[in-house]
Design a protein around this motif. Structure first.
Motif, short mmCIF file in Angstrom:
data_model
loop_
_atom_site.label_atom_id
_atom_site.label_comp_id
_atom_site.label_asym_id
_atom_site.label_seq_id
_atom_site.Cartn_x
_atom_site.Cartn_y
_atom_site.Cartn_z
N ALA A 134 0.62 -1.15 -0.20
CA ALA A 134 0.09 0.19 0.18
C ALA A 134 1.03 1.49 -0.23
CB ALA A 134 -0.61 -0.10 1.15
N SER A 135 1.76 1.14 0.11
CA SER A 135 2.61 2.61 0.21
C SER A 135 3.00 2.85 -1.35
CB SER A 135 3.96 1.91 0.98
OG SER A 135 5.09 0.91 0.44
N GLU A 136 3.57 2.32 -2.37
CA GLU A 136 4.32 3.14 -3.44
C GLU A 136 3.03 2.28 -4.62
OE1 GLU A 136 8.16 1.22 -3.53
OE2 GLU A 136 8.21 3.04 -2.71
N PRO A 137 1.56 2.72 -4.82
CA PRO A 137 0.34 2.06 -5.42
C PRO A 137 0.75 2.72 -7.35
CG PRO A 137 -0.28 3.60 -4.29
CD PRO A 137 0.95 3.96 -3.46
N ALA A 138 1.17 4.10 -6.72
CA ALA A 138 1.95 5.13 -8.19
C ALA A 138 2.61 4.24 -9.59
CB ALA A 138 1.34 6.21 -7.79
N ILE A 139 3.79 4.10 -8.03
CA ILE A 139 5.34 3.88 -8.51
C ILE A 139 5.00 1.81 -9.15
CG2 ILE A 139 7.91 2.86 -7.72
CD1 ILE A 139 7.31 5.51 -6.23
N ARG A 140 4.36 1.36 -8.04
CA ARG A 140 4.18 -0.41 -8.83
C ARG A 140 2.75 -0.12 -9.86
NH1 ARG A 140 1.05 -2.74 -5.19
NH2 ARG A 140 1.23 -4.74 -6.73
N SER A 141 2.15 0.78 -9.85
CA SER A 141 1.52 0.20 -11.37
C SER A 141 2.35 0.58 -12.63
CB SER A 141 0.58 1.92 -10.79
OG SER A 141 -0.83 0.79 -10.20
N VAL A 142 3.07 2.25 -12.13
CA VAL A 142 3.69 2.53 -13.31
C VAL A 142 5.10 1.66 -13.34
CG1 VAL A 142 5.76 4.18 -13.96
CG2 VAL A 142 4.06 4.91 -12.73
N GLU A 143 5.36 0.36 -12.92
CA GLU A 143 6.37 -0.39 -12.94
C GLU A 143 5.82 -1.21 -13.38
OE1 GLU A 143 9.08 -0.46 -8.97
OE2 GLU A 143 7.62 -1.57 -9.53
N VAL A 144 4.13 -1.81 -13.76
CA VAL A 144 3.75 -2.97 -14.27
C VAL A 144 2.77 -2.52 -15.55
CG1 VAL A 144 1.55 -4.29 -14.14
CG2 VAL A 144 2.95 -4.19 -12.05
N VAL A 381 9.80 8.13 -11.95
CA VAL A 381 10.49 6.34 -11.85
C VAL A 381 10.94 6.54 -13.42
CG1 VAL A 381 9.48 4.63 -12.39
CG2 VAL A 381 7.29 6.49 -10.75
N GLU A 382 12.42 6.84 -12.99
CA GLU A 382 13.64 6.59 -13.69
C GLU A 382 13.26 5.20 -13.71
OE1 GLU A 382 16.41 8.98 -11.90
OE2 GLU A 382 15.49 10.88 -12.78
N HIS A 383 13.47 3.96 -13.62
CA HIS A 383 14.29 2.86 -13.61
C HIS A 383 12.23 2.08 -14.43
CE1 HIS A 383 11.38 2.70 -9.60
NE2 HIS A 383 11.40 1.83 -10.28
N GLY A 384 13.00 1.08 -14.80
CA GLY A 384 11.86 -0.08 -15.38
C GLY A 384 11.00 -0.74 -14.22
N LEU A 385 12.02 -1.74 -14.13
CA LEU A 385 10.99 -3.20 -12.72
C LEU A 385 11.57 -2.45 -11.49
CD1 LEU A 385 11.04 -6.49 -14.85
CD2 LEU A 385 9.32 -4.52 -14.14
N VAL A 386 11.70 -2.78 -10.77
CA VAL A 386 12.09 -2.55 -9.23
C VAL A 386 13.59 -3.54 -9.07
CG1 VAL A 386 10.96 -5.09 -8.19
CG2 VAL A 386 11.33 -3.32 -6.80
N ASP A 387 13.88 -4.45 -9.76
CA ASP A 387 15.14 -4.82 -9.80
C ASP A 387 16.14 -3.70 -10.09
OD1 ASP A 387 14.69 -4.79 -12.37
OD2 ASP A 387 15.18 -7.05 -12.85
N ALA A 388 15.96 -2.47 -10.99
CA ALA A 388 16.75 -1.81 -11.33
C ALA A 388 16.20 -0.35 -10.74
CB ALA A 388 16.69 -0.99 -12.70
N ALA A 389 15.51 -0.46 -9.62
CA ALA A 389 15.19 0.87 -8.16
C ALA A 389 16.30 1.55 -7.90
CB ALA A 389 13.97 -0.06 -7.71
N PRO A 390 16.20 2.41 -7.30
CA PRO A 390 17.30 2.86 -6.72
C PRO A 390 17.79 2.56 -5.70
CG PRO A 390 16.45 3.96 -7.64
CD PRO A 390 15.82 3.78 -8.22
N HIS A 391 16.74 2.38 -4.36
CA HIS A 391 16.37 1.44 -3.51
C HIS A 391 16.11 -0.02 -3.21
CE1 HIS A 391 12.19 1.86 -5.06
NE2 HIS A 391 12.09 0.91 -4.31
#
Length: 391
Positions: A134-144, A381-391
Motif C-alpha cells: 500500500a505504500s507505493e501504488p503509483a510507482i508499482r503501477s508505473v512498473e507494471v 520513476v526512472e527505472h523500469g522494474l523494481v530490480d533496477a530501482a534505486p532503493h
C-alpha cells in the motif's frame, strides 16, 4: 500429493466436488512455486549478480555468462526452447487488438483486476511483507505499466524482445521475493502454502486476461472472436515464460474463468492490508489519473474521480466483494452499470470513421508510449522494474 491443503484456505472440499481434478490441481498447486527460477536465487547466486547474469543471458545467450551455474543454464534451456503451440503472428495480432483500447485497459487493470485480486489475503501477503503493498501504488503501477508496454508490442515477446526480457526479469523478481520471505521467518507454510504459488500466478494471468477483457466489455470494448483467441494465446505464452506449469497455465477463456472461480471460492477473504491497498491504489493513483481528464475545478475533479473509481470498482467486482473490501458505496454505480452499451455504440461509430487501420494502430502505440513517458515523469520513476530501482 501427500501434503494437506493449507489451513487458511476455505471450501477445499467444495472445490474438489465442484471442479474435480482441476480442483485438486489447484489445491496441490499451493505447494508449488517455480523450481527453475527459485534454484537460480537459491544456488548461492542471489542478489545483484543474478539480475546482471540473467540480463546478460537474455541479451547474449547463456554462453555469454562467465561461469554460469547449472541452475541458470537450466532456466535458459527452458526459455530458449519455444513451445510447439506458439505462434508469434498471433501474439502481434493480440498486441494490435489491445493497443487500440490501451486507455480503457489501463483503467480496468486498476479498477477491476487489481481490486479483484485484493479479495484474497493470502495472495496479498508477499507484497505486504515486502512493504510495497500500500505504500507505493503509483510507482508499482508505473512498473507494471512499463512491463505491459513491452509485452503488448509487436515482437515484444520474441526471444530478443523487450517484453520477453521484462517477463523473465519479473520471474526472477518473484523468486527473490520468495527467498526473502523464507529467510524472514514470517511465512506460515502450514497456513498459506508457498509464497507466490502456481495458483496465484495463474490468477495473475487471468487478471490481465479474462478479468480485464470482461471489464473492458462492460465499458464498451468489443473484440472479435479471433482477437479474443489471440489475446488468450498471448497470455498463455506470458504465463509460460513467467514460470507457469502446464497444469495451471490457462489456455482458453474457460480456463481463465475456472481459475477466477477457484481463487474466489478458496479465498478466506481480504484482510486489512488488502483494504489499505485498495484505498491507496484508488486515492493516490487511479483517481488522480482519472481527474486529469475530467472537466471543472481541481477540487471538483478530484472529488468526482474518487467517487467514479469506487463506483466502477463496485460495478466490476460486485457489491458483496466490494463490501468485504469496504469500498464506499454510492448512487454512481447504478449509472455506470449502464454506461457500457452507450460507449459500445460510440466506439463502433468511431471505428467506422477510421479509414486506415494500420495508421490508427501505429498511432495508438505512439500515444501509449507517450502516456507512459508522462506517467514516469509525473511519478518520478526512472527505472523500469523494481530490480533496477534505486532503493
Amino acid at each position: 500429493m501427500d501434503r494437506p491443503t493449507p489451513s487458511a484456505l476455505v471450501n477445499a472440499d467444495l472445490a474438489l466436488r465442484r471442479y474435480g481434478d482441476a480442483g485438486r490441481v489447484w489445491l496441490d498447486g499451493m505447494w508449488e512455486a517455480d523450481p527453475l527460477a527459485d534454484a537460480v536465487v537459491d544456488d548461492g547466486f542471489g542478489g545483484s549478480s543474478a539480475i546482471a547474469s540473467v540480463r546478460a543471458a537474455i541479451e547474449g545467450g547463456i554462453d555469454s555468462v562467465v561461469d554460469a551455474p547449472q541452475s541458470l543454464r537450466d532456466l535458459f534451456a527452458f526459455l530458449d526452447d519455444e513451445p510447439e503451440w506458439l505462434d508469434h503472428d498471433r501474439l502481434d495480432h493480440a498486441a494490435d487488438a489491445l493497443i487500440r483500447n490501451s486507455a480503457v485497459m489501463g483503467m480496468v487493470l486498476g479498477a477491476a483486476s487489481l481490486v479483484r485480486g485484493a479479495g484474497n489475503t493470502i495472495a496479498g501477503k508477499p507484497l505486504a511483507l515486502t512493504g510495497r503493498y500500500a505504500s507505493e501504488p503509483a510507482i508499482r503501477s508505473v512498473e507494471v505499466g512499463e512491463w505491459l508496454r513491452h509485452v503488448i508490442s509487436r515482437g515484444g515477446m520474441r526471444r530478443g524482445g523487450a517484453g520477453f526480457e521484462y517477463t523473465v526479469r519479473v520471474r526472477v523478481i518473484h523468486a527473490h521475493v520468495r527467498r526473502g520471505i523464507r529467510l524472514s521467518g514470517k511465512w506460515d507454510d502450514a497456513a498459506w502454502g508457498v509464497p507466490i504459488p502456481q495458483p496465484y500466478m495463474a490468477f495473475t494471468i487471468a487478471e490481465f486476461g479474462h478479468i480485464a477483457n470482461e471489464a473492458m466489455h462492460g465499458l464498451g470494448v468489443r473484440f472479435t472472436d479471433r482477437e479474443l483467441a489471440d489475446i488468450y494465446h498471448l497470455w498463455r505464452y506470458v504465463g509460460h515464460v513467467i514460470g507457469m506449469s502446464d497444469a495451471l497455465n490457462p489456455h482458453t477463456e474457460a480456463d481463465h474463468v475456472r481459475i477466477e472461480e477457484l481463487y474466489r471460492l478458496t479465498s478466506p477473504g481480504p484482510g486489512d492490508d488488502d483494504r489499505d491497498f485498495v484505498v491507496a491504489l484508488t486515492e493516490d493513483y487511479l483517481a488522480p489519473e482519472l481527474a486529469n481528464i475530467l472537466p471543472g475545478s481541481e477540487k471538483m475533479r478530484k472529488s468526482l474521480a474518487v467517487k467514479l473509481m469506487y463506483g466502477l470498482q463496485r460495478v466490476f467486482i460486485g457489491d458483496a466483494d466490494a463490501d468485504a473490501l469496504r469500498i464506499p458505496d454510492g448512487r454512481l454505480k447504478h449509472v455506470l452499470r449502464y454506461a457500457g452499451p452507450v460507449l459500445a455504440g460510440v466506439g463502433r461509430v468511431q471505428q467506422l470513421r477510421v479509414s486506415d487501420r494500420e495508421a490508427a494502430i501505429l498511432k495508438a502505440y505512439r500515444v501509449r508510449d507517450s502516456e507512459m513517458a508522462r506517467m514516469r515523469a509525473s511519478y518520478r520513476v526512472e527505472h523500469g522494474l523494481v530490480d533496477a530501482a534505486p532503493h
